[in-house]
Motif scaffolding. Structure first.
Motif, mmCIF file in Angstrom:
data_model
loop_
_atom_site.group_PDB
_atom_site.id
_atom_site.type_symbol
_atom_site.label_atom_id
_atom_site.label_comp_id
_atom_site.label_asym_id
_atom_site.label_seq_id
_atom_site.Cartn_x
_atom_site.Cartn_y
_atom_site.Cartn_z
ATOM 1 N N GLY A 1 0.814 -1.211 0.000
ATOM 2 C CA GLY A 1 0.000 0.000 0.000
ATOM 3 C C GLY A 1 0.845 1.258 0.000
ATOM 4 N N ARG A 2 2.157 1.081 -0.032
ATOM 5 C CA ARG A 2 3.062 2.232 -0.058
ATOM 6 C C ARG A 2 4.045 2.028 -1.195
ATOM 7 N N ARG A 3 4.217 3.050 -2.021
ATOM 8 C CA ARG A 3 5.078 2.933 -3.193
ATOM 9 C C ARG A 3 6.146 4.017 -3.175
ATOM 10 N N TYR A 4 7.376 3.597 -3.398
ATOM 11 C CA TYR A 4 8.499 4.540 -3.443
ATOM 12 C C TYR A 4 8.410 5.394 -4.702
ATOM 13 N N LEU A 5 8.593 6.687 -4.553
ATOM 14 C CA LEU A 5 8.554 7.587 -5.703
ATOM 15 C C LEU A 5 9.963 8.041 -6.099
ATOM 16 N N GLU A 6 10.648 8.700 -5.183
ATOM 17 C CA GLU A 6 11.982 9.227 -5.500
ATOM 18 C C GLU A 6 12.689 9.617 -4.202
ATOM 19 N N THR A 7 13.999 9.838 -4.311
ATOM 20 C CA THR A 7 14.756 10.360 -3.177
ATOM 21 C C THR A 7 15.135 11.802 -3.488
ATOM 22 N N VAL A 8 14.779 12.691 -2.582
ATOM 23 C CA VAL A 8 15.115 14.107 -2.752
ATOM 24 C C VAL A 8 16.390 14.374 -1.952
ATOM 25 N N ILE A 9 17.435 14.775 -2.675
ATOM 26 C CA ILE A 9 18.733 15.005 -2.031
ATOM 27 C C ILE A 9 18.702 16.332 -1.274
ATOM 28 N N ALA A 10 19.326 16.334 -0.086
ATOM 29 C CA ALA A 10 19.325 17.523 0.755
ATOM 30 C C ALA A 10 19.920 18.713 0.011
ATOM 31 N N GLU A 11 19.319 19.870 0.214
ATOM 32 C CA GLU A 11 19.847 21.094 -0.401
ATOM 33 C C GLU A 11 21.107 21.536 0.322
ATOM 34 N N ALA A 12 22.038 22.083 -0.459
ATOM 35 C CA ALA A 12 23.244 22.639 0.156
ATOM 36 C C ALA A 12 22.853 23.872 0.954
ATOM 37 N N GLY A 13 23.513 24.072 2.084
ATOM 38 C CA GLY A 13 23.175 25.207 2.928
ATOM 39 C C GLY A 13 24.021 26.431 2.614
ATOM 40 N N ASP A 14 23.830 27.480 3.391
ATOM 41 C CA ASP A 14 24.605 28.711 3.206
ATOM 42 C C ASP A 14 26.063 28.502 3.597
ATOM 43 N N VAL A 15 26.288 27.601 4.559
ATOM 44 C CA VAL A 15 27.639 27.325 5.038
ATOM 45 C C VAL A 15 27.865 25.820 4.933
ATOM 46 N N ASP A 16 29.006 25.426 4.370
ATOM 47 C CA ASP A 16 29.303 23.993 4.277
ATOM 48 C C ASP A 16 30.096 23.583 5.515
ATOM 49 N N ILE A 17 29.402 23.072 6.519
ATOM 50 C CA ILE A 17 30.046 22.775 7.802
ATOM 51 C C ILE A 17 31.065 21.643 7.694
ATOM 52 N N THR A 18 31.027 20.894 6.600
ATOM 53 C CA THR A 18 31.981 19.783 6.464
ATOM 54 C C THR A 18 33.380 20.299 6.116
ATOM 55 N N LYS A 19 33.502 21.576 5.766
ATOM 56 C CA LYS A 19 34.782 22.113 5.296
ATOM 57 C C LYS A 19 35.578 22.811 6.397
ATOM 58 N N TYR A 20 35.021 22.914 7.587
ATOM 59 C CA TYR A 20 35.680 23.712 8.638
ATOM 60 C C TYR A 20 36.471 22.836 9.614
ATOM 61 N N PRO A 21 37.697 23.259 9.985
ATOM 62 C CA PRO A 21 38.483 22.484 10.947
ATOM 63 C C PRO A 21 37.967 22.606 12.378
ATOM 64 N N VAL A 22 37.208 23.667 12.640
ATOM 65 C CA VAL A 22 36.667 23.847 13.989
ATOM 66 C C VAL A 22 35.160 24.077 13.867
ATOM 67 N N LEU A 23 34.412 23.339 14.687
ATOM 68 C CA LEU A 23 32.965 23.540 14.699
ATOM 69 C C LEU A 23 32.505 23.918 16.105
ATOM 70 N N ILE A 24 31.720 24.981 16.159
ATOM 71 C CA ILE A 24 31.052 25.354 17.402
ATOM 72 C C ILE A 24 29.627 24.835 17.240
ATOM 73 N N SER A 25 29.339 23.765 17.957
ATOM 74 C CA SER A 25 28.079 23.076 17.728
ATOM 75 C C SER A 25 27.141 23.322 18.906
ATOM 76 N N VAL A 26 25.943 23.779 18.612
ATOM 77 C CA VAL A 26 25.016 24.118 19.690
ATOM 78 C C VAL A 26 23.832 23.159 19.726
ATOM 79 N N GLY A 27 23.334 22.952 20.939
ATOM 80 C CA GLY A 27 22.181 22.082 21.147
ATOM 81 C C GLY A 27 21.074 22.828 21.863
ATOM 82 N N ARG A 28 20.190 22.041 22.455
ATOM 83 C CA ARG A 28 19.032 22.612 23.144
ATOM 84 C C ARG A 28 19.427 23.657 24.191
ATOM 85 N N GLY A 29 20.639 23.519 24.736
ATOM 86 C CA GLY A 29 21.113 24.433 25.773
ATOM 87 C C GLY A 29 21.242 25.873 25.326
ATOM 88 N N ILE A 30 21.148 26.132 24.015
ATOM 89 C CA ILE A 30 21.215 27.508 23.537
ATOM 90 C C ILE A 30 19.894 28.236 23.808
#
Lengths: 263, 327
Positions: free
Chosen positions: B185-214
């Motif tokens: 009763g469920r049929r696969y249609l397609e996979t939508v690839i995530a859009e690139a963001g304004d900042v590519d966080i995979t390219k940075y040597p240092v990440l300041i990562s925030v969670g719920r505590g912000i």
């Protein structure tokens, strides 16, 4: 569309640190703040948005006791048309399959096009939606992060898969969907809204009303049992920096430099 | 001892890392177990996966069906119900596919189900004893599961270390003819690839990562300011994206980005396994959290017990001063 949303009342992790009790066999439940499970609240919001577009009604149901009524009222204050409490001493100690069995019996007393659950409870296993669907022989999708009503018989749903990608599916109604957090922005519920539904009667259904086989629910029917809570003995863990805030900041700064974090 | 099956997730002709982890988990249930791999799919990719698995599984059940070219959980459930002997234990990786498949599979096999298992203590009589976590990893639980009717057990990715073992030289058994008619009763249609963001966080040597505590959207600027003085990027955990404080492209974890920074500063993030799954390359981790029991302290290199809303601005000032002095 007639929508049923299955919700749960859980300790609110944004309000409490979850700790063990002194006996070590349970979490410390004194002074815990409870609220509706976060993922379930998103599911209710999604249901309300769907009926706002297509018409229909939203019913919220929970399996529990008197204390759990408060989350039904909260979701009714949000806009759900009615709340239903599935309650019976015989339900206590149910495992996921037992809960799904109780919900199935309730679903079969009504006529719902769409059944939503939050993907997972804070103390749960992301299992009720999939089990309920299988018991009803309805199609199912988990981790749903978008729902579009195509016509009266089908939905187009997005599922959150790895890497932020999204798997699009068409699914026949009636169906069960477990929705992911972040699917929408749940509306704010003020005290005034809660007061307005404070005296609305909440219908209750027990095992006999639902025609549930007592051997399949409660502690008797449970094949999966939690035996205790514990904090695992761990490896070394982090070195917790000590000293005045100024000293700690100095240390963190030096570490960032030393580890290549300052050019 | 009961028969143990491992459901193999694969993509592009390559078995997922979980294939070896499920074999390790089977060994924890029964040290003498020789688990059977089940692989569903279609075409050359399916054949390639089965061939690879022969090295680690003594028996590989191949289910070839064009309808299974894309892994639709409802169709695969129907196939498995027709081939898995009753009373078996079926191990499945606890990721998006396993979450889709396993609860319903356990119902249709009339067996028990335990999700997201990260430890296995063994079997006593009819009871399989396992370890789970609740409340985002703040507490662990022992759970016992009656395996007399069989069981479906979802295994947390990364929780079981693959064992080195002699090549199995296994055999591939074609089960395709036994799966019956497959419709869903469920049929696969397609996979939508995530859009690139304004900042590519995979390219940075240092990440300041925030969670719920912000705590609120306006406070994200505190992290942005620290990131700016460090030449770092701001990333985050899931609740921050759910609350729409930062875009999805900044989210680290199994449903977000995978990053390999040199330094990872986890600010007000509790440290769920889904989040940790996105941090690779063994960075130096500094965790800052006002809850001294935050799970992140168990995996971090150093920890600071503090409120990030006070600590981060102070740290930013300190770095600004130091940088100012060095210019």
């Amino acid at each position: 569309v007639e929508i049923l949303v299955c919700v749960r009342r859980v300790p609110d992790t944004s309000e409490n640190e979850i700790q063990l009790n002194s006996a070590g066999n349970d979490i410390d439940r004194d002074d815990l703040v409870y609220s509706v499970n976060e993922a379930d609240n998103y599911a209710v919001e999604e249901a309300l948005q769907i009926v706002a577009r297509t018409g229909g009604n939203v019913t919220v149901a929970t399996v529990g006791g008197e204390d759990d009524e408060e989350v039904l009222r909260r979701e009714m204050a949000m806009g759900a048309n009615q709340g239903v409490l599935l309650t019976d001493e015989a339900f206590e100690g149910s495992d996921g399959r037992g809960i799904a069995t109780i919900l199935k019996a309730f679903v079969q007393k009504g006529k719902y096009d769409l059944i939503l659950t939050g993907i997972q409870a804070e103390d749960g296993g992301a299992q009720i939606g999939g089990m309920l669907a299988a018991l009803l022989d309805y199609p199912f999708a988990s981790l749903v992060n978008s729902i579009e009503v195509l016509d009266g018989k089908k939905l187009k749903v997005g599922r959150e898969i790895e890497g932020g990608n999204r798997e699009m599916n068409e699914i026949d109604l009636p169906c069960v969907l477990s929705t992911q957090t972040g699917i929408n922005e749940p509306r704010y519920v003020g005290m005034r809204g809660i007061r307005q539904v404070a005296s609305v009667e909440i219908p209750t259904f027990g095992a006999a009303d639902l025609g549930v086989d007592l051997a399949t629910v409660g502690a008797v029917g449970a094949k999966v049992k939690r035996t205790d809570y514990f904090i695992p003995a761990l490896g070394k863990g982090a070195e917790i920096l000590q000293g005045s805030q100024e000293e700690i900041i100095e240390k963190v700064f030096e570490l960032i430099k030393a580890k290549g974090g300052l050019n | 001892m009961v028969r143990i099956f491992a459901y193999i997730v694969h993509k592009g002709g390559i078995a997922d890392d979980s294939a070896a982890e499920l074999a390790a988990a089977a060994g924890k249930i029964d040290a003498g177990a020789s688990p059977t791999a089940i692989v569903t799919g279609w075409g050359a990719e399916l054949d390639a996966v089965c061939e690879t698995l022969r090295a680690s599984y003594a028996e590989v059940w191949k289910v070839s069906n064009q309808a299974l070219a894309y892994p639709n959980a409802e169709l695969i459930r129907k196939a498995l119900v027709n081939i898995v002997p009753s009373g078996s234990i079926v191990l499945v990786p606890h990721a998006h596919f396993g979450i889709d498949l396993s609860p319903g599979l356990s119902i249709k096999l009339n067996s028990a189900y335990v999700s997201d298992v990260l430890g296995i203590d063994g079997v006593e009589g009819n009871w399989l004893k396992v370890v789970r976590q609740e409340f985002g990893g703040q507490v662990s639980t022992h759970v016992k599961c009656d395996i007399s009717p069989g069981a479906v057990i979802n295994i947390r990715p990364g929780a079981f270390k693959p064992q080195d073992s002699a090549p199995a030289d296994g055999m591939v058994v074609d089960k395709s003819a036994e799966v019956g008619a497959l419709a869903a009763g469920r049929r696969y249609l397609e996979t939508v690839i995530a859009e690139a963001g304004d900042v590519d966080i995979t390219k940075y040597p240092v990440l300041i990562s925030v969670g719920r505590g912000i705590q609120e959207k306006d406070n994200v600027s505190i992290a942005e300011e620290l990131a700016e003085v460090l030449g770092a990027a701001v990333s985050c955990s899931r609740p921050v994206v759910d609350a729409k404080w930062l875009p999805k492209s900044r989210q680290i974890g199994s449903s977000g980005q995978t990053v390999k920074p040199k330094v990872y500063m986890a600010c007000g993030i509790s440290g769920s396994f889904q989040h940790l799954a996105g941090i690779k390359g063994n960075p130096f981790i500094i965790a800052i959290n006002k809850n001294p029991k935050a799970p992140f302290f168990q995996v971090a290199d150093v920890g600071v017990v503090a409120d990030i809303l006070e600590f981060l601005p102070e740290l930013t000032n300190k770095i600004r001063e130091a940088r100012g002095a060095s210019v």
